[in-house]
Design a protein around this motif. Structure first.
Motif, PDB file in Angstrom:
ATOM      1  N   GLN A 175       0.834  -1.201   0.000  1.00  0.00           N
ATOM      2  CA  GLN A 175       0.000   0.000   0.000  1.00  0.00           C
ATOM      3  C   GLN A 175       0.869   1.252   0.000  1.00  0.00           C
ATOM      4  N   ALA A 176       1.889   1.267   0.869  1.00  0.00           N
ATOM      5  CA  ALA A 176       2.798   2.412   0.934  1.00  0.00           C
ATOM      6  C   ALA A 176       3.620   2.529  -0.354  1.00  0.00           C
ATOM      7  N   LEU A 177       4.065   1.383  -0.888  1.00  0.00           N
ATOM      8  CA  LEU A 177       4.850   1.403  -2.119  1.00  0.00           C
ATOM      9  C   LEU A 177       4.029   1.958  -3.276  1.00  0.00           C
ATOM     10  N   SER A 178       2.768   1.571  -3.361  1.00  0.00           N
ATOM     11  CA  SER A 178       1.930   2.051  -4.460  1.00  0.00           C
ATOM     12  C   SER A 178       1.754   3.561  -4.406  1.00  0.00           C
ATOM     13  N   ARG A 179       1.663   4.105  -3.212  1.00  0.00           N
ATOM     14  CA  ARG A 179       1.508   5.558  -3.076  1.00  0.00           C
ATOM     15  C   ARG A 179       2.764   6.291  -3.536  1.00  0.00           C
ATOM     16  N   ASP A 180       3.927   5.743  -3.191  1.00  0.00           N
ATOM     17  CA  ASP A 180       5.171   6.360  -3.641  1.00  0.00           C
ATOM     18  C   ASP A 180       5.288   6.280  -5.159  1.00  0.00           C
ATOM     19  N   LEU A 181       4.972   5.110  -5.729  1.00  0.00           N
ATOM     20  CA  LEU A 181       5.089   4.950  -7.175  1.00  0.00           C
ATOM     21  C   LEU A 181       4.083   5.811  -7.922  1.00  0.00           C
ATOM     22  N   ALA A 182       2.905   6.014  -7.326  1.00  0.00           N
ATOM     23  CA  ALA A 182       1.910   6.888  -7.949  1.00  0.00           C
ATOM     24  C   ALA A 182       2.416   8.329  -8.003  1.00  0.00           C
ATOM     25  N   ARG A 183       3.169   8.713  -6.995  1.00  0.00           N
ATOM     26  CA  ARG A 183       3.673  10.083  -6.921  1.00  0.00           C
ATOM     27  C   ARG A 183       4.894  10.292  -7.805  1.00  0.00           C
ATOM     28  N   THR A 184       5.784   9.285  -7.859  1.00  0.00           N
ATOM     29  CA  THR A 184       7.058   9.464  -8.552  1.00  0.00           C
ATOM     30  C   THR A 184       7.075   8.884  -9.962  1.00  0.00           C
ATOM     31  N   GLY A 185       6.230   7.889 -10.212  1.00  0.00           N
ATOM     32  CA  GLY A 185       6.239   7.236 -11.523  1.00  0.00           C
ATOM     33  C   GLY A 185       7.447   6.361 -11.764  1.00  0.00           C
ATOM     34  N   ARG A 186       8.174   5.992 -10.701  1.00  0.00           N
ATOM     35  CA  ARG A 186       9.374   5.160 -10.873  1.00  0.00           C
ATOM     36  C   ARG A 186       9.050   3.799 -11.477  1.00  0.00           C
ATOM     37  N   ALA A 187       7.889   3.264 -11.116  1.00  0.00           N
ATOM     38  CA  ALA A 187       7.496   1.936 -11.582  1.00  0.00           C
ATOM     39  C   ALA A 187       5.989   1.820 -11.454  1.00  0.00           C
TER      40      ALA A 187
END
Length: 310
Positions: A175-187
């Protein structure tokens, strides 16, 4: 009825959910003709299987109260309420009393079966039974097709997560990883399986739902999965899902704990792509390092090879 059997063997497999589990070891010993309330027939053989770590702690995944694995819990350093047990009458049993209840069963066992080297070490660190521990991995007969993916050339990699994900399987971490990826677009992130309903992923992360092993090539193509992440935050005892992911041939990453790390480390030593990541002690993973590790594990395209040779 059991007492009428002249020969019997008592096998403990799983007691999680028993209404008064602190009494369970004594009951099993009695069925084996041992202990204070032993049934007739004399001592009978006992075998203990470790599908989880309930004989070590009431927290059968060994996670603490903050859902973080901090190693094998020790009675002399017991300050974590997750390793305490409340009986039906409301009284609490601390870790020392819990292990004291299970110790006679462990001492009586003629064989203690674990399913990975990691589990062997955890059990041996909790009870003096190393000489009776047998490592017997499950016979895995999954028919998983090998999947060939083109080298990752540009853009964000897609991280696939295989299986049904609950709290101990890393739901909060995803859940936390998805929020970071949604913000940064890294993956991008996709779960091929289900996610416990109390958790949610931030778009564009996806939860596919149920799958069959034969569906994996099509699902990998559909979602563009580049690598697998095994997000479990407890030391699994075998992890069928890890073996499924490895069988696809795609890079597989997991955290440095449990049978999942045993399997991934052995596969990487034999040449498989992927890697073992540092154990997320705080329950979170560094997205930038995860994505960098995935990119490093991807096969190189001819263009990449030419550019690196310059």
């Amino acid at each position: 009825m059991i007492e009428r059997l002249p020969r019997r063997m008592i096998v403990y497999s799983c007691g999680v959910g028993d209404h008064d589990a602190v009494q369970l070891p004594g009951l099993l010993l009695a069925l084996a003709g041992q202990g204070e309330e032993a049934l007739a027939g004399g001592p009978q053989p006992v075998e203990v299987l470790f599908h989880d770590f309930f004989p070590i702690s009431p927290s059968y995944t060994l996670l603490g109260k903050n859902s973080v694995y901090l190693g094998v819990p020790k009675p002399e350093a017991d300050t974590d309420s997750a390793h305490h047990y409340m009986r039906p009458d409301g009284t609490w049993v601390d870790l020392a009393a819990w292990q004291a209840a299970w110790a006679p069963l462990m001492a009586a066992a003629t064989r203690i079966v674990v399913f990975s080297p990691s589990s062997r070490d955890l059990v041996a660190a909790s009870y003096p039974v190393a000489d009776r521990i047998v490592v017997r991995p499950h016979v895995w007969k999954g028919d998983v097709p090998r999947i060939l993916r083109a080298p990752l050339r540009s853009g964000a990699p897609v991280i696939g997560v295989l299986g049904n994900i609950g709290p101990q399987k890393g739901a909060a971490l995803l859940q936390a990883l998805s929020r970071d990826l949604a913000r940064t677009g890294r993956a991008r992130l996709v779960i091929i399986g289900h996610l416990a309903p109390e958790f949610g992923l931030a778009p564009p992360a996806r939860v596919h739902g149920s799958y069959r092993l034969g569906d994996l090539p099509g699902l990998v193509e559909r979602y563009g999965v580049d690598a697998w992440l095994i997000p479990s935050i407890w030391p699994e005892t075998f992890s069928f899902t890890t073996h499924e992911a490895l069988a696809t041939g795609l890079p597989v990453f997991c955290f440095d704990l449990g049978a999942q790390a045993d399997a991934v480390r052995a596969a990487c030593a034999a040449g498989a792509p992927g890697g073992v990541l540092p154990h997320p002690v705080e329950g979170v993973v560094d997205p930038a390092k995860l994505v960098a590790a995935i990119r490093d594990a991807m096969p190189m395209s001819e263009t990449d090879i030419r550019e690196e040779s310059r």
